[in-house]
Design a protein around this motif. Structure first.
Motif, short mmCIF file in Angstrom:
data_model
loop_
_atom_site.label_atom_id
_atom_site.label_comp_id
_atom_site.label_asym_id
_atom_site.label_seq_id
_atom_site.Cartn_x
_atom_site.Cartn_y
_atom_site.Cartn_z
N THR A 108 0.84 -1.21 0.00
CA THR A 108 0.00 0.00 0.00
C THR A 108 0.87 1.25 0.00
O THR A 108 0.63 2.19 -0.77
CB THR A 108 -0.94 0.00 1.22
N GLU A 109 1.88 1.28 0.84
CA GLU A 109 2.77 2.43 0.93
C GLU A 109 3.55 2.62 -0.38
O GLU A 109 3.71 3.74 -0.87
CB GLU A 109 3.74 2.28 2.10
N ARG A 112 1.20 4.09 -2.93
CA ARG A 112 0.89 5.48 -2.60
C ARG A 112 2.03 6.40 -3.04
O ARG A 112 1.81 7.43 -3.67
CB ARG A 112 0.65 5.64 -1.09
N ALA A 115 2.05 6.70 -6.76
CA ALA A 115 0.90 7.46 -7.25
C ALA A 115 1.09 8.96 -7.07
O ALA A 115 0.58 9.76 -7.85
CB ALA A 115 -0.37 7.02 -6.53
N GLU A 116 1.87 9.36 -6.07
CA GLU A 116 2.06 10.78 -5.76
C GLU A 116 3.21 11.44 -6.52
O GLU A 116 3.32 12.65 -6.52
CB GLU A 116 2.27 10.97 -4.26
#
Length: 183
Positions: A108-109, A112, A115-116
């Motif tokens: 998940t990290e 994330r 994605a950023e």
């Protein structure tokens, strides 16, 4: 050369602590038969050849063997380099629920962060493989409905292994009665 179940070979690869992103693979349909051929190798571990087929959508069967103890200068050009479009990975299941949760948190990290910020597909792939603790991953040359030229060259290079593994896989296919159609 020792012929083994394809699952046993992948289990050995999964338990090896070798540099996981040093693996490379080439795969495609079998010559004149049901199933697929896969060669995958690592410079310091060697080259493996697997022959598999799907008995049904949930049951993959096959055989394989280690065909070389290292990837030398002769074999190296037959395996894809980092610029290859395809990727492959070997995965094993998490040990328990806690381990699964840790992997999910890392994944998940990782997603994330990617994605950023601007990212390249290769970096995303590598980071995801590290997050899920893949023991083997890397570039792959693959043809879904054909055979890459490198696959034919590897099969010709390891002709005895090709014949033996073909015979073993044909026996499995015959025993499973998957070489016949339905009425």
């Amino acid at each position: 050369m020792r012929v083994r179940d394809w699952d046993d070979i992948l289990a050995d690869v999964a338990s090896d602590s070798t540099d996981p992103d040093g693996w490379r693979a080439v795969a495609g349909t079998r010559r004149g038969g049901l199933g697929e051929d896969l060669y995958f190798g690592h410079p310091s571990v060697g080259l493996y050849h697997l022959k598999t087929y799907a008995k049904n959508p949930r049951d993959l069967r096959g055989v394989g063997a280690q065909v070389a103890r290292s990837v030398d200068d002769e074999l190296d050009p037959l395996l894809p380099d980092a610029d290859s479009d395809g990727r492959f990975a070997v995965r094993s299941a998490p040990e328990d629920e806690e381990h699964a949760e840790e992997m999910a948190t890392r994944l998940t990290e990782t997603l994330r962060v990617h994605a950023e910020a601007p990212t390249d597909p290769d970096h995303l792939f590598e980071d995801v493989m590290e997050a899920v603790e893949s023991p083997a991953f890397g570039p792959m040359e693959y043809e879904f409905d054909g055979r890459p030229d490198e696959l034919d060259e590897l099969s010709d290079t390891f002709e005895q292994a090709e014949e033996l593994l073909t015979s073993e896989l044909d026996d499995l296919i015959e025993d499973d009665d998957v070489d016949r159609g339905f009425h």
